[in-house]
Scaffold this active site. Structure first.
Site, PDB file in Angstrom:
ATOM      1  CG  ASP A  30      19.924  41.835  66.206  1.00  0.00           C
ATOM      2  OD1 ASP A  30      19.335  40.811  66.367  1.00  0.00           O
ATOM      3  OD2 ASP A  30      19.478  42.938  66.628  1.00  0.00           O
ATOM      4  CG  ASN A 162       4.390  38.828  56.758  1.00  0.00           C
ATOM      5  OD1 ASN A 162       4.068  37.786  57.501  1.00  0.00           O
ATOM      6  ND2 ASN A 162       3.540  39.588  56.380  1.00  0.00           N
ATOM      7  CD  GLU A 197      12.678  39.268  64.623  1.00  0.00           C
ATOM      8  OE1 GLU A 197      12.149  40.050  64.527  1.00  0.00           O
ATOM      9  OE2 GLU A 197      13.643  38.870  65.726  1.00  0.00           O
ATOM     10  CG  HIS A 261      19.243  38.687  63.889  1.00  0.00           C
ATOM     11  ND1 HIS A 261      18.053  39.707  63.548  1.00  0.00           N
ATOM     12  CD2 HIS A 261      20.175  39.108  63.080  1.00  0.00           C
ATOM     13  CE1 HIS A 261      18.451  40.465  62.496  1.00  0.00           C
ATOM     14  NE2 HIS A 261      19.818  40.200  62.412  1.00  0.00           N
ATOM     15  NE  ARG A 291      18.958  40.184  71.792  1.00  0.00           N
ATOM     16  CZ  ARG A 291      17.891  40.505  70.932  1.00  0.00           C
ATOM     17  NH1 ARG A 291      17.469  39.533  70.171  1.00  0.00           N
ATOM     18  NH2 ARG A 291      18.042  41.815  70.517  1.00  0.00           N
TER      19      ARG A 291
END
Ligand SMILES: *[C@@H]1O[C@H](CO)[C@@H](O)[C@H](O)[C@H]1NC(C)=O
Ligand SMILES: *[C@@H]1O[C@H](CO)[C@@H](O)[C@H](O)[C@H]1NC(C)=O
Ligand SMILES: *[C@@H]1O[C@H](CO)[C@@H](O)[C@H](O)[C@H]1NC(C)=O
Length: 324
Positions: A30, A162, A197, A261, A291
């Site tokens: 992220d 959502n 997201e 992200h 990640r």
């Protein structure tokens, strides 16, 4: 001759571009990056009760610098921190759980404020940003300014996951409830789970975009989609157009899985647009700290849409941002 030599040397310095390779940071999901007053600042998920920032003057140096702790909070599982400069202060938006809570659905969105215009903080807690009348598992806060008005962006889990948009007076004062911004509708948003997201603002030539992550992060099919504000009311989801195809996704040739992200930043000279995102090297590495953060330059089509291309393979030497 002497002058020629000087020019030769200076011209070489002037046109030389720094190089870098991906990943730019390990254990950094992220990611969000800013270039500000001579330095890059990378902030990413830590999964702890602390927020760290990696600061370096060259993109290639981010990899080995210390992840300096700029903020600690009473809670756990920090996800998706971002810093935004608004009126000479940095606002650190993040998702985390309160103490003594369990499971991931304890996540809510919060904001802290820097003491000055130094992105390294220190930061002080300012507000919880969850809507008291609409309590959900909330995550991935971001911030967008449309026609002078401020909005919080985020993701929430109800029947499906959502995106939401919420009007704000300032980064720590909501002006009303949250409104749905986007729900998964295409097949490419429903791989593994139905997920929207990681909404991220992108401004270009007077147009307003939100790039978001779609499908389940536990699959290699996690990817980016594109929304554009095409109406007059940002709080009305029908005033946003979702492009029918994803804009950035896995590359099996390059061994890049689940790229998503992301954040955006400018090159030091302000001429280039760059994307920072995370991805996995293996198809089955999932949603955790494996990640890594990666960065690459992107361009714009004749239609004024972002062209992110294919995610680059790890270890390939790339030209660094212009003006480094
Ligand atoms: C990081 O440090 C290690 C150990 O000194 C070195 O081998 C490596 O090349 C460095 N990586 C980068 C991207 O600078
Ligand atoms: C932008 O804000 C101005 C002043 O509030 C308003 O008159 C105008 O209609 C707005 N434009 C859009 C596209 O919403
Ligand atoms: C949303 O926009 C559509 C199209 O302009 C309009 O018909 C609808 O009434 C709007 N909804 C709300 C709640 O304002």
């Amino acid at each position: 001759m002497f002058r020629l030599l000087i020019c030769f040397f200076m011209c070489w310095i002037g046109s030389r571009t720094e190089e870098y390779t991906n990943p730019i940071a390990l254990q950094a999901p992220d990611p969000w990056m800013e270039y500000y007053k001579g330095y890059y600042y990378l902030v990413a998920t830590t999964w702890t009760s602390e927020v760290g920032i990696r600061k370096a003057s060259k993109l290639s140096d981010i990899f080995n610098v210390t992840n300096t702790i700029v903020y600690s909070f009473d809670g756990h599982t920090l996800w998706a921190p971002e810093i935004h400069l608004i009126d000479d202060r940095w606002y650190l938006f993040y998702s985390a759980c309160a103490p003594n809570t369990e499971d991931y659905d304890c996540h809510r969105n919060h904001v802290a404020q820097s003491a000055s215009d130094d992105p390294m903080g220190p930061y002080t807690f300012m507000a919880d940003l969850d809507d008291p009348n609409d309590q959900n598992f909330e995550l991935d806060p971001s911030y967008i300014i449309i026609n002078g008005s401020q909005y919080l962006l985020g993701s929430y889990v109800a029947d499906t996951q959502n995106l939401y948009i919420r009007p704000m007076v300032n980064p720590y004062t909501p002006e009303g409830p949250k409104y749905i911004l986007s729900t998964p509708t295409y097949d490419w948003e429903e791989q593994g789970k139905t997920v929207n997201e990681g909404p991220e603002p992108l401004y270009h030539d007077g147009r307003i975009f939100v790039v978001f992550s779609a499908s389940y992060c536990d699959t290699p099919n996690y990817k980016l989609g594109l929304l554009e504000f095409v109406g007059t009311d940002p709080l009305n989801s029908t005033h946003w157009y979702k492009y029918p195809d994803p804009v950035f996704q896995r590359s099996d040739d390059n061994h890049v899985y689940g790229p998503g992200h992301n954040g955006f930043f400018k090159s030091p000279d302000g001429t280039e647009d760059w994307i920072v995102y995370h991805a996995n090297e293996e198809e089955t590495q999932g949603c955790g700290m494996e990640r890594s953060s990666r960065a690459q330059k992107f361009t714009w089509s004749d239609d004024g849409l972002p062209v992110f291309g294919v995610p680059d393979a790890l270890g390939v030497t790339l030209e660094g941002p212009s003006g480094e």
